[in-house]
Write a protein that holds these residues in place. Sequence first.
Motif, PDB file in Angstrom:
ATOM      1  N   PHE A 293      -6.034   3.664   4.816  1.00 17.01           N
ATOM      2  CA  PHE A 293      -5.912   4.774   3.870  1.00 17.01           C
ATOM      3  C   PHE A 293      -6.557   6.048   4.421  1.00 17.01           C
ATOM      4  O   PHE A 293      -6.055   7.147   4.212  1.00 17.01           O
ATOM      5  CB  PHE A 293      -6.505   4.390   2.505  1.00 17.01           C
ATOM      6  N   GLN A 294      -7.655   5.883   5.123  1.00 20.76           N
ATOM      7  CA  GLN A 294      -8.357   7.050   5.649  1.00 20.76           C
ATOM      8  C   GLN A 294      -7.601   7.736   6.781  1.00 20.76           C
ATOM      9  O   GLN A 294      -7.577   8.956   6.885  1.00 20.76           O
ATOM     10  CB  GLN A 294      -9.716   6.600   6.181  1.00 20.76           C
TER      11      GLN A 294
ATOM     12  N   TRP B 211       0.842  -1.205   0.000  1.00 19.48           N
ATOM     13  CA  TRP B 211       0.000   0.000   0.000  1.00 19.48           C
ATOM     14  C   TRP B 211       0.875   1.251   0.000  1.00 19.48           C
ATOM     15  O   TRP B 211       0.564   2.243  -0.656  1.00 19.48           O
ATOM     16  CB  TRP B 211      -0.912   0.033   1.244  1.00 19.48           C
TER      17      TRP B 211
ATOM     18  N   ASP C 246      -8.627  -4.130   6.641  1.00 21.39           N
ATOM     19  CA  ASP C 246      -8.365  -2.848   7.290  1.00 21.39           C
ATOM     20  C   ASP C 246      -7.849  -1.796   6.311  1.00 21.39           C
ATOM     21  O   ASP C 246      -7.434  -0.717   6.715  1.00 21.39           O
ATOM     22  CB  ASP C 246      -7.336  -3.034   8.417  1.00 21.39           C
ATOM     23  N   LYS C 247      -7.876  -2.114   5.026  1.00 23.51           N
ATOM     24  CA  LYS C 247      -7.252  -1.226   4.044  1.00 23.51           C
ATOM     25  C   LYS C 247      -7.898   0.170   4.041  1.00 23.51           C
ATOM     26  O   LYS C 247      -7.207   1.186   4.014  1.00 23.51           O
ATOM     27  CB  LYS C 247      -7.334  -1.851   2.650  1.00 23.51           C
ATOM     28  N   GLU C 248      -9.211   0.186   4.088  1.00 27.26           N
ATOM     29  CA  GLU C 248      -9.905   1.473   4.029  1.00 27.26           C
ATOM     30  C   GLU C 248      -9.583   2.326   5.258  1.00 27.26           C
ATOM     31  O   GLU C 248      -9.289   3.520   5.151  1.00 27.26           O
ATOM     32  CB  GLU C 248     -11.412   1.228   3.939  1.00 27.26           C
TER      33      GLU C 248
END
Length: 290
Positions: free
Chosen positions: A278-279, A42, A273-275
Amino acid sequence: MDLFLFIIALLINTTYAVLYRPVVLMHGVTSTAADMNELGGWLTASFPGIYVVSIEIGNGYEDSFLLPMNKQVELFCATVLADEHLHDGFNMLGVSQGSLIVRGAVEQCSLPVYNLITLVGAHQGVFGDPPLKSLPPQFWDLISKYAYEESVQNVISIAGFWRDPFQLEKYINRCHFLPDINNEREVRNETYRNNMLKLNAFVMTYSDIDETITPPQSGWFLGYASHSLQPETWNQSRQFTEDLIGMQTLSEQGKLHMFIGHTRHADAQHAPDKEFFFQNILQFFNNTLS
Ligand SMILES: *[C@@H]1O[C@H](CO)[C@@H](O)[C@H](O)[C@H]1NC(C)=O
Ligand SMILES: *[C@@H]1O[C@H](CO)[C@@H](O)[C@H](O)[C@H]1NC(C)=O
Ligand SMILES: *[C@@H]1O[C@H](CO)[C@@H](O)[C@H](O)[C@H]1NC(C)=O
């Protein structure tokens, strides 16, 4: 002529290329450096050219729980200090047990860290059955019954941050790792606090459905209150009331950033947990070396 322009263009590109701060990643217990590859991806996708290294201590999987925490921090620091890409400073992220390794390394080795990010950490220790489930079963009793015995302290990582709210005095006197790096003992180490206060940002998260770290709020330095299974509030935690390693000061300076996630413990560095990452978290890597 064209070649000349081409060379000029190259020079300009090189001179003004964005040089993102390098990143050091540290995985959790009973896992390996490869467990951080997804999260590392990421970062490399978001920040072109960024140097990301995921640290392995010893053989990874077994040594992650069969080496005491002080030893793990020592090995971690040796690896980081030997990496020439990291000499000018870096951002650092640790997951779960890795949160304690990276924080211990900042405090004890004075690493040149800009932003320190800890995901689902165990800053105020763990206690109870769920954290033991991350270990092979033959170790469960050893920790729940004998965590503060010297022989157990010397060999099992989790014993170094086993914080039994019914035996806090024993924890403070006999646990080798956490009471030391948390400055919970009578004689404090001011170097630890000074090193934490050098950070530009300190990030802490916990997950409200964490099934491994108990209490989950340990990720925010809130352990079980004395003789109870209720997590402390900020007012009760000595990390804030007494500023033992600078949490209160960092908070007053606006350098303490706290988030609550909503995934299983094991997913904190993975797609579910990617979102959230990124947030909330990605921004702390968006900085450059001058
Ligand atoms: C990094 O910050 C810059 C400047 O604020 C912004 O334009 C850019 O979109 C950010 N990069 C990422 C990946 O968030
Ligand atoms: C404080 O910690 C530093 C770094 O680990 C160490 O070199 C020093 O000896 C410690 N000081 C005391 C008083 O324990
Ligand atoms: C914690 O402190 C705040 C003020 O800082 C106060 O309003 C609150 O009642 C306190 N809570 C507890 C549980 O002591």
